[in-house]
Design a protein around this motif. Sequence first.
Motif, PDB file in Angstrom:
ATOM      1  N   ILE A   1       0.790  -1.275  -0.193  1.00  0.00           N
ATOM      2  CA  ILE A   1       0.000   0.143  -0.011  1.00  0.00           C
ATOM      3  C   ILE A   1       0.586   1.099  -0.359  1.00  0.00           C
ATOM      4  O   ILE A   1       1.869   1.647   0.593  1.00  0.00           O
ATOM      5  N   PRO A   2       0.381   2.159  -0.327  1.00  0.00           N
ATOM      6  CA  PRO A   2       1.473   4.072  -0.011  1.00  0.00           C
ATOM      7  C   PRO A   2       1.435   3.854   0.646  1.00  0.00           C
ATOM      8  O   PRO A   2       1.128   3.217   2.280  1.00  0.00           O
ATOM      9  N   LYS A   3       2.838   4.480   1.139  1.00  0.00           N
ATOM     10  CA  LYS A   3       3.566   4.576   2.793  1.00  0.00           C
ATOM     11  C   LYS A   3       2.254   5.661   3.289  1.00  0.00           C
ATOM     12  O   LYS A   3       2.814   5.401   4.566  1.00  0.00           O
ATOM     13  N   ARG A   4       1.759   6.870   2.264  1.00  0.00           N
ATOM     14  CA  ARG A   4       0.823   7.917   2.952  1.00  0.00           C
ATOM     15  C   ARG A   4       0.345   6.554   3.654  1.00  0.00           C
ATOM     16  O   ARG A   4      -0.546   7.041   4.811  1.00  0.00           O
ATOM     17  N   LEU A   5      -0.960   5.814   2.871  1.00  0.00           N
ATOM     18  CA  LEU A   5      -1.962   5.040   3.595  1.00  0.00           C
ATOM     19  C   LEU A   5      -1.673   4.002   5.058  1.00  0.00           C
ATOM     20  O   LEU A   5      -2.066   3.812   6.015  1.00  0.00           O
ATOM     21  N   ALA A   6      -0.387   4.097   4.628  1.00  0.00           N
ATOM     22  CA  ALA A   6       0.387   2.987   5.926  1.00  0.00           C
ATOM     23  C   ALA A   6       0.432   3.744   7.047  1.00  0.00           C
ATOM     24  O   ALA A   6       0.120   3.575   8.224  1.00  0.00           O
TER      25      ALA A   6
ATOM     26  N   LEU B   1       0.138   1.426  10.818  1.00  0.00           N
ATOM     27  CA  LEU B   1       1.238   0.554  10.286  1.00  0.00           C
ATOM     28  C   LEU B   1       1.477   0.490  10.735  1.00  0.00           C
ATOM     29  O   LEU B   1       3.273   0.329  10.863  1.00  0.00           O
ATOM     30  N   ILE B   2       3.158   2.364  10.142  1.00  0.00           N
ATOM     31  CA  ILE B   2       4.158   2.509  10.365  1.00  0.00           C
ATOM     32  C   ILE B   2       3.960   4.281  11.303  1.00  0.00           C
ATOM     33  O   ILE B   2       3.205   4.555  11.044  1.00  0.00           O
ATOM     34  N   PRO B   3       5.093   4.637  11.709  1.00  0.00           N
ATOM     35  CA  PRO B   3       5.604   5.458  12.452  1.00  0.00           C
ATOM     36  C   PRO B   3       5.561   6.595  11.547  1.00  0.00           C
ATOM     37  O   PRO B   3       6.054   6.786  10.440  1.00  0.00           O
ATOM     38  N   LYS B   4       4.827   7.767  11.937  1.00  0.00           N
ATOM     39  CA  LYS B   4       4.810   9.313  11.471  1.00  0.00           C
ATOM     40  C   LYS B   4       5.509   9.657  11.701  1.00  0.00           C
ATOM     41  O   LYS B   4       5.731   9.860  13.074  1.00  0.00           O
ATOM     42  N   GLN B   5       6.391   9.881  10.401  1.00  0.00           N
ATOM     43  CA  GLN B   5       8.158  11.145  10.913  1.00  0.00           C
ATOM     44  C   GLN B   5       8.114  11.647   9.853  1.00  0.00           C
ATOM     45  O   GLN B   5       7.195  11.716   8.835  1.00  0.00           O
TER      46      GLN B   5
END
Length: 143
Positions: free
Chosen positions: A129-134, A139-143
Amino acid sequence: MEDNHKDCFRGYHRSSKAWYAKALKLDRVQVGFGMYHPDGGTSGEMIMEWVELSNKETPRLKCFDDSWSALALFKDLIDKMGSVDSMDIQEVEFCKMLDECGFKDLTQYESSNPKTTTIVLEEEVTVSIPKRLAKELGLIPKQ
């Protein structure tokens, strides 16, 4: 050389036959064998594995150099292996050789803990999936 293996005994494990085999997710049949300490651990271990070669499962011996002294103790096994050269023996036949050479079958065919006799494995999938959506889904930390 034999001092490295003092108080050890010959043994083997049939990975594909152990009660926890599915959890290992092995891509091929393997038998680990070598010299084992009575209190646990090994002083030299190698793997016989079966790989597809010319449309058949063919045994291949894998052994790191810190196990060569243990391998040198197995002249009787090497002689038996030499007698079936290029015959593509399978796991059952190889384990019979090990038994005939005095190796102890250490395979844990059943769990000693009744609560873990079955391991439920769920089928896994890979999703892109696109990183933005993750990030939005956490699903992944917002950095």
